[in-house]
Design an enzyme around this catalytic site. Structure first.
Site, PDB file in Angstrom:
ATOM      1  N   SER A 574       0.834  -1.192   0.000  1.00 13.64           N
ATOM      2  CA  SER A 574       0.000   0.000   0.000  1.00 13.64           C
ATOM      3  C   SER A 574       0.867   1.240   0.000  1.00 13.64           C
ATOM      4  O   SER A 574       2.012   1.223   0.479  1.00 13.64           O
ATOM      5  CB  SER A 574      -0.901   0.018   1.242  1.00 13.64           C
ATOM      6  OG  SER A 574      -1.562   1.250   1.390  1.00 13.64           O
ATOM      7  N   TYR A 587      -3.157  -0.801  10.408  1.00 15.03           N
ATOM      8  CA  TYR A 587      -3.109  -1.108   8.972  1.00 15.03           C
ATOM      9  C   TYR A 587      -1.776  -0.684   8.364  1.00 15.03           C
ATOM     10  O   TYR A 587      -1.109  -1.461   7.672  1.00 15.03           O
ATOM     11  CB  TYR A 587      -4.268  -0.405   8.262  1.00 15.03           C
ATOM     12  CG  TYR A 587      -4.283  -0.588   6.763  1.00 15.03           C
ATOM     13  CD1 TYR A 587      -4.808  -1.743   6.197  1.00 15.03           C
ATOM     14  CD2 TYR A 587      -3.777   0.394   5.910  1.00 15.03           C
ATOM     15  CE1 TYR A 587      -4.827  -1.921   4.819  1.00 15.03           C
ATOM     16  CE2 TYR A 587      -3.795   0.229   4.539  1.00 15.03           C
ATOM     17  CZ  TYR A 587      -4.319  -0.936   3.992  1.00 15.03           C
ATOM     18  OH  TYR A 587      -4.322  -1.104   2.635  1.00 15.03           O
TER      19      TYR A 587
END
Length: 697
Positions: A574, A587
Site C-alpha cells: 500500500s 493497517y
C-alpha cells in the site's frame, strides 16, 4: 452417460440436411469415451447442394476438419469438398512416397468459403463408396487392432461383416485401401484398422451410426468375456499385483502426489515449461501395481491420437509406493536423465535430413506406483487430455492382453507420425502463446475486489489461476467466471492458519502441477486512532497481512525451489507502507511489514531465480471488498467527505487527478510477472495516481 444401446436415439427433432445429420450423429458418438477419445476420429456425410455459381446440383462431402472434436462438433468444424474434384485426385496420386502432397491438394477441392481445414483422413471419407462414414478410436476396437493376432481375432469375432486392414499410416493410400476393401466385400459393414481403430459406413446416417456401435459393442463384449474368463482362473491381463506397489490410502496418496508434483513438473519442463495434471483413478493405480507395468509401458501406445499426446512412451518410477520420499525424488532425477538420453537416441535412430528438429526430450506422462499418473502439456486442457489418452491406452493394453498379446505399431512408424511434416505444419498453425501461458498463479483474497481483478487479468494473459479466499462461495464464483477447472480452481484458505496455507499450496500443486506466481493480496482494514486501537485490532491486521503473507510466501517458495523453475512473488502492499496518515496505525504498520518482506525475500530467494516485488496501491474504492466492508465509511469519516465521494476525494489529492481502480493494480502485477521485467526484483511499483508523500525516493 447413456449406454451404447441407447446412444442411437436422437435427443432433438430429426435433422434434415446431410450436414445436420452428420453433426447430430457425431455429437452422439463423441459423447462417450468408450466410442472415441477427445478430438479423435472423424465422421462424414455425402449429399447434394446447389452450386451458387451454376445453379446446378453438385455432390459434396461434409467431413470433420483437422483438430475438431466429435462430441462438440458444429458446422464451423466441418470441411466441405466437391466430391468430383476429390475423387479426381486418384488420377494424379503420385504414390505412397509422396502422398503428403495430397493434403495440400484437398484445398483445391473445397466448396465455398470458411469451414475447417481438411484433415489427413479426408481421402478415406471421400473415396469410400458410402453416403456416411465413421472412423473411430474405441478402446475395445483398438484392443483388437493392437492384438498380436488381431487379424484372426477380427474374423473370429465378426466373421465377414468386418474386414481387417493391415496397419498403414493415415493418408491417401489408406483411403484407397479402405475403398477397395468396401468394394471387394459388399457384405461388410466396416473394418478394423491394424494398430489404429475402426471404420464403419452406411447408406444413411442412422445405418452408419448403428454399424459403428455394433462394431464397438461386439468388440467390448468379446474383450469382456475373455477378461472374465481370465478372472475365473485367478488371472489378470496385467499380471499379479506386486507387493508394496499397491495404491496408497487416499489421504497419504494425495499428500505424496502434492509433494512430488513440483519436482516432476520441473523435470518435465526441462526443455519448455509445462502445466501438470494428476490422474489417480482406479484404472491407473491398478496398472501401476501390476507386474507387467514396466514391459507394457516400454512398448508405448499405438493409436496415433494416443502417442501424439502421450509421447512414444511414459517415464515409470521403479520404486514401491512407500519408498522414502527423498529416494523417490533422487530416482526421478536419475530416470529423467535416462529418459532424455533414450528419447534423443530414438530420434537419432529414425530422423532423416528432412525431419523436423527434435521438439523436446522430456516425458509427457510420468507413472508413480501407489500415487498415480502425472501428465503434462502447454496448458491445463492439453495436460488433462494427455492423461485421458493414456487411460485410453491402458484400456487398450488391458483388452489386448486379455484376448491375445499387446503388439502396438513399431517404433519407426511412431516416429514417422510424431515427426510427420503434416503434424509439424499443424503445430506451426497454432496461435502464439499468451504472455503468461504455462504459468500457475496463486492469488489470495481473490474472491472479490483487487484480488478478483488480478485473477481475471492473469487468466486473460494465459495463466492457470488458483482463486484463494476465506469466502469459498466468492472464490468459486470467480473461478467459474474465469472458465472453470482447466483455467481456474477455487480453494478456501484462511491465510492466518499455518496448516491451511500448507493445504492451499498442496491444492495448487495437485490442480496444476506446481506454482510459479504468488500474489499476496488477502487483507482487511481497520481505521482507528491510536488510543482506540485494541490489541485485538493490531493482532488481526498483522495475522492476516504480515503473518499471512509470510506463511504463503514460505510455503510457495518450498514448491518453487523443488520445481527449479524460478518464480514470482508479488505483495499487494500500500501507499500507506510509506505514507504517515491519520488514524491508521494497525493497517499502515502491517503494510510496512509487508513492504519490507519484499526486500528481505528478494535478497534471500534470488539464488533460486525467484523474484519478489510489490505493488503500492492507494484509494482503490470502486470494487474493493475492503472499502465495502466498512473501511470506506471509516476513511470517509476521517477525511470528512461523504462515503460515495471517497474515490473522487482520493483522486483529487493525487498528481494525475485520476481514480485508481482494481484493474490498474492487476496491470501492475502482470507487468511485474510478465516477460518484460525478468531482471527486476525487490521493486515496489506505486499505483496511486501520484502521491508525492509516498515517493520511494
Amino acid at each position: 452417460m447413456g449406454s451404447l444401446e441407447t446412444m442411437t436415439t436422437p435427443t432433438n427433432s430429426s435433422p434434415s440436411t446431410p450436414a445436420e445429420q452428420l453433426i447430430a450423429r457425431s455429437n452422439r458418438l463423441g459423447s462417450d469415451p468408450r466410442v472415441t477419445n477427445y478430438a479423435g476420429g472423424n465422421t462424414s456425410a455425402k449429399g447434394t447442394a446447389t452450386d451458387p455459381v451454376t445453379g446446378r446440383d453438385v455432390e459434396l462431402l461434409w467431413v470433420k476438419g483437422s483438430g475438431g472434436d466429435l462430441g462438440t462438433l458444429t458446422e464451423k468444424n466441418l470441411a466441405v469438398l466437391r466430391l468430383d474434384r476429390l475423387r479426381s485426385l486418384v488420377d494424379v496420386y503420385p504414390g505412397v512416397d509422396r502422398e503428403d502432397e495430397m493434403v495440400a491438394a484437398f484445398d483445391y477441392c473445397l466448396h465455398g468459403r470458411g469451414g475447417a481445414a481438411p484433415s489427413i483422413d479426408t481421402a478415406m471419407h471421400g473415396l469410400v463408396d458410402a453416403a456416411h462414414v465413421d472412423h473411430l478410436h474405441p478402446d475395445a476396437g483398438i484392443a483388437l487392432a493392437t492384438a498380436a493376432d488381431g487379424e484372426s481375432l477380427t474374423a473370429e469375432v465378426f466373421g465377414d461383416r468386418v474386414v481387417w486392414v493391415p496397419w498403414r499410416r493415415p493418408g491417401f493410400q489408406l483411403g484407397l485401401d479402405i475403398a477397395q476393401v468396401k468394394e471387394k466385400n459388399p457384405q461388410a459393414i466396416g473394418c478394423v484398422l491394424g494398430g489404429h481403430g475402426i471404420t464403419a459406413w452406411g447408406d444413411t446416417s442412422e445405418e452408419a451410426e448403428a454399424r459403428s456401435l455394433e462394431i464397438v459393442r461386439t468388440a467390448e463384449a468379446f474383450v469382456g468375456e475373455r477378461t472374465a474368463a481370465l478372472a475365473a482362473q485367478g488371472r489378470h491381463p496385467f499380471g499379479a499385483v506386486r507387493p508394496g506397489y499397491e495404491a496408497l490410502p487416499e489421504a497419504e496418496r494425495r499428500a505424496r502426489a502434492a509433494a512430488l508434483a513440483p519436482v516432476v513438473r520441473g523435470l518435465a519442463s526441462t526443455d519448455r515449461p509445462q502445466v501438470g495434471h494428476l490422474t489417480d483413478s482406479d484404472v491407473v493405480l491398478d496398472l501401476l501395481a501390476r507386474e507387467k507395468l514396466a514391459h507394457l509401458a516400454a512398448l508405448g501406445t499405438s493409436c496415433p491420437d494416443h502417442f501424439l499426446r502421450t509421447k512414444v512412451k511414459p517415464l515409470v518410477v521403479d520404486l514401491p509406493a512407500d519408498a522414502p520420499l527423498d529416494d523417490v525424488v533422487a530416482r526421478l532425477r536419475e530416470l529423467h536423465a535416462a529418459y532424455r538420453e533414450d528419447y534423443a537416441a530414438y530420434y537419432a535412430r529414425h530422423a532423416t535430413p528432412g525431419s523436423p528438429a527434435m521438439r523436446g526430450a522430456d516425458p509427457a506422462v510420468v507413472l508413480v506406483p501407489g500415487v498415480g499418473m502425472f501428465s503434462f502439456g502447454k496448458d491445463k486442457q492439453t495436460a488433462r487430455v494427455a492423461g485421458e489418452f493414456y487411460v485410453n491406452a491402458i484400456n487398450v493394453m488391458r483388452g489386448a492382453e486379455a484376448i491375445s498379446t499387446y503388439a502396438p505399431i513399431d517404433e519407426a512408424e511412431k516416429f514417422r507420425i510424431e515427426y510427420w511434416a503434416l503434424e509439424e505444419a499443424k503445430l506451426a498453425r497454432m496461435p502464439a502463446p499468451k504472455p503468461l501461458a504455462t504459468r500457475v498463479a496463486l492469488v489470495t483474497g481473490a474472491g472479490s475486489g483487487i484480488g478478483r481483478a488480478i485473477a481475471q487479468r492473469l487468466a486473460a494473459e494465459g495463466a492457470c489461476v488458483v482463486v484463494a479466499d476465506v469466502n469459498l462461495e466468492g472464490a468459486e464464483q470467480v473461478a467459474a467466471e474465469l472458465g472453470g477447472p482447466d483455467v481456474a480452481v477455487a480453494v478456501r484458505a484462511d491465510v492466518t492458519d499455518e496448516d491451511a496455507v500448507a493445504d492451499l499450496v498442496r491444492a495448487t500443486c495437485l490442480a496444476f502441477g506446481g506454482v510459479d506466481l504468488v500474489v499476496n493480496n488477502a487483507g482487511l482494514s481497520i481505521s482507528k486512532p491510536l488510543l482506540e486501537t485494541t490489541a485485538r485490532d493490531w493482532d488481526l491486521q498483522h495475522d492476516v497481512m504480515a503473518r499471512g503473507s509470510f506463511l504463503v510466501a514460505r510455503e510457495a517458495a518450498r514448491a518453487m525451489i523443488a520445481q527449479g523453475m524460478g518464480g514470482d512473488v508479488v505483495y499487494i502492499a500500500s501507499k500507506n507502507s510509506l505514507f504517515a496518515g491519520p488514524n491508521n496505525i494497525a493497517y499502515s504498520a502491517t503494510k510496512a511489514d509487508q513492504a519490507h518482506q519484499v526486500r528481505l525475500l528478494a535478497a534471500e530467494l534470488g539464488e533460486h531465480g525467484i523474484r519478489v516485488n510489490g505493488v503500492n496501491p492507494d484509494g482503490v474504492v470502486r470494487g474493493s471488498g475492503i472499502f465495502a466492508a466498512g473501511w470506506g465509511a471509516q476513511r470517509a469519516a476521517t477525511y470528512g467527505v461523504p462515503e460515495e465521494k471517497l474515490g473522487e476525494y482520493y483522486a483529487q489529492r493525487t498528481l494525475l487527478k485520476k481514480e485508481v481502480l482494481p484493474e490498474h493494480v492487476a496491470a501492475a502485477v502482470v507487468a511485474l510477472t510478465g516477460p518484460d521485467l525478468v531482471q527486476t526484483t525487490g521493486l515496489h511499483v506505486p499505483v496511486d495516481s501520484g502521491v508525492a508523500a509516498a515517493f520511494l525516493r
